[in-house]
Design a protein around this motif. Structure first.
Motif, PDB file in Angstrom:
ATOM      1  N   ASN A 102       0.861  -1.167   0.108  1.00 10.55           N
ATOM      2  CA  ASN A 102       0.063   0.162  -0.019  1.00 10.55           C
ATOM      3  C   ASN A 102       0.882   1.286   0.071  1.00 10.55           C
ATOM      4  O   ASN A 102       0.756   2.064   1.033  1.00 10.55           O
ATOM      5  CB  ASN A 102      -1.017   0.019   1.341  1.00 10.55           C
ATOM      6  N   LYS A 258      -6.142  -0.549 -17.992  1.00 11.79           N
ATOM      7  CA  LYS A 258      -7.075  -0.176 -17.226  1.00 11.79           C
ATOM      8  C   LYS A 258      -8.448  -0.214 -17.534  1.00 11.79           C
ATOM      9  O   LYS A 258      -9.505  -0.572 -17.138  1.00 11.79           O
ATOM     10  CB  LYS A 258      -6.882   1.028 -16.416  1.00 11.79           C
ATOM     11  N   TYR A 262     -11.151  -2.560 -16.120  1.00  7.82           N
ATOM     12  CA  TYR A 262     -12.351  -1.996 -15.402  1.00  7.82           C
ATOM     13  C   TYR A 262     -13.706  -1.963 -16.659  1.00  7.82           C
ATOM     14  O   TYR A 262     -14.791  -1.940 -15.951  1.00  7.82           O
ATOM     15  CB  TYR A 262     -12.223  -0.836 -15.062  1.00  7.82           C
ATOM     16  N   SER A 283      -1.258  -2.070  -8.937  1.00  5.15           N
ATOM     17  CA  SER A 283      -1.994  -0.996  -8.495  1.00  5.15           C
ATOM     18  C   SER A 283      -2.349  -1.073  -6.976  1.00  5.15           C
ATOM     19  O   SER A 283      -2.956  -2.266  -6.797  1.00  5.15           O
ATOM     20  CB  SER A 283      -3.150  -0.522  -9.577  1.00  5.15           C
ATOM     21  N   ARG A 284      -2.595   0.024  -6.344  1.00  2.00           N
ATOM     22  CA  ARG A 284      -3.199  -0.320  -5.159  1.00  2.00           C
ATOM     23  C   ARG A 284      -4.496  -0.636  -5.024  1.00  2.00           C
ATOM     24  O   ARG A 284      -4.934  -1.076  -3.970  1.00  2.00           O
ATOM     25  CB  ARG A 284      -3.015   1.093  -4.025  1.00  2.00           C
ATOM     26  N   ALA A 285      -5.334  -0.402  -6.202  1.00  5.21           N
ATOM     27  CA  ALA A 285      -6.681  -0.931  -6.291  1.00  5.21           C
ATOM     28  C   ALA A 285      -6.901  -2.148  -6.962  1.00  5.21           C
ATOM     29  O   ALA A 285      -7.953  -2.523  -6.929  1.00  5.21           O
ATOM     30  CB  ALA A 285      -7.465   0.297  -7.084  1.00  5.21           C
ATOM     31  N   ASP A 286      -5.888  -2.846  -7.148  1.00  2.00           N
ATOM     32  CA  ASP A 286      -6.055  -4.283  -8.056  1.00  2.00           C
ATOM     33  C   ASP A 286      -6.910  -5.189  -6.802  1.00  2.00           C
ATOM     34  O   ASP A 286      -6.545  -5.076  -5.784  1.00  2.00           O
ATOM     35  CB  ASP A 286      -4.755  -4.547  -8.238  1.00  2.00           C
TER      36      ASP A 286
END
Length: 354
Positions: A102, A258, A262, A283-286
């Protein structure tokens, strides 16, 4: 979702069969990161070393019902220290793989690329590959470079291409097909990426890029759709069946990856290659499936290449990644250190050499 990650499941099984890797995670105190590592430990894929805030790590582990060994938690005061510590673990021989947790990519990469204390290898360019699965698309698809090299020149693109080819060969694709992308499929002096694409195609034919079929310029539709290529009258062994998409620059590659993730239901596993250890760079959102898939690929990279010693020599004129000037490229041809992986994999991994 299960059908979408099936090719990654095959890679994960192969990695588990080879044995667990020691993975050092920078700033591990994030639920999705910890969930991934818990599952990786339970399946025998990895032995985690969790670097970051010990209290936060223990709290998340307790919430996940995961008992973490005391010596598996390594304290770090902030993100910069966490990144430096995971690099040190590799240099000390205590970790095999590095994983981003993170924290921001620039902080993470700064530690990895440090000239004196990082994991740079002499004469080796660092690049990034998204390995993507898509619903209804049976082939794994590579996108490079969408995270490290911002605006690569021709020499840099050749090295990025070779890195991705070596990775896919290691994964079992006998002779990867690389589509060099642009907006059009004709060489046009006003569009610089078409000139680079034409040069890369010729470089491949002359042996400066090895182990792959390379063709370009190709627009995205021509690269992945045989119908589109036929409709435009394009005669190419790559058009319509590309394994790897070589993008013009980081911005276009990042947007493409992306978008597939998405808007098209894809799962994108991010890997940085060209360093002394495989790097899981997500990515931190993965979501967890993407992280687990990337970790499996990194584990296979570790198992299937000779071990290297990053401490013997300080890297000189090695990489031209984002923080370095583009004239720091190494000369071609590239020298690969990845070996093919003999496992039973999805359809595109069983191609003949014909």
């Amino acid at each position: 979702m299960n059908d979408n990650v099936a090719p990654f499941d095959a890679l994960t099984r192969a990695a588990c069969k080879a044995g667990p890797v020691r993975v050092a995670v920078a700033d591990a105190a994030q639920k999705v990161v910890m969930e991934t590592l818990r599952d990786a430990e339970r399946t025998g894929l990895a032995t985690p070393l969790l670097v970051g805030d010990p209290n936060a790590i223990r709290t998340i582990a307790a919430d996940l019902g995961w008992t973490v060994a005391q010596d598996a938690i390594i304290a770090a005061a902030d993100d910069a220290e966490a990144a430096a510590r995971v690099v040190a673990l590799v240099r000390e021989g205590r970790a095999d793989v590095v994983m981003k947790g993170n924290l921001h990519t620039d902080i993470f990469m700064r530690a990895l690329l440090d000239k004196n204390l990082g994991l740079r290898l002499p004469g080796q360019r660092v690049s990034h590959v998204f390995v993507v699965t898509l619903p209804g698309h049976e082939r794994l698809l590579g996108i490079t470079d969408a995270a490290i090299n911002i605006a690569p020149n021709l020499t840099a693109k050749a090295q990025i291409c070779q890195n991705a080819v070596d990775l896919f060969r290691m994964l079992g694709v006998v002779r990867p097909k690389v589509a060099v992308l642009s907006a059009v499929e004709t060489v046009t002096a006003d569009i610089a990426s078409t000139l680079d694409a034409a040069c890369l195609t010729l470089m491949s034919r002359r042996g400066q890029i090895t182990g792959a079929e390379v063709d370009g310029p190709l627009a995205l539709d021509n690269a992945i759709s045989a119908r589109a290529a036929t409709g435009k009258g394009i005669l190419s062994d790559v058009a319509g069946s590309a394994d790897i998409l070589l993008v013009p620059d980081l911005v276009s590659g990042n947007i493409l990856a992306k978008t597939l993730e998405y808007l098209a239901g894809g799962v994108a596993a991010g890997i940085a290659i060209g360093l002394a250890a495989p790097v899981v760079l997500t990515s931190r959102a993965d979501p967890a499936p993407a992280r687990l898939a990337a970790l499996a690929i990194a584990a296979l990279m570790h198992h299937r290449r000779p071990q290297v010693e990053p401490l013997l020599e300080t890297a000189k004129n090695s990489i031209a990644a984002a923080p370095q000037p583009e004239d720091a490229c190494r000369p071609l041809p590239a020298v690969t250190n990845l070996q093919p992986l003999p496992v039973s994999l999805p359809p595109q991994f069983r191609e003949s050499t014909q």
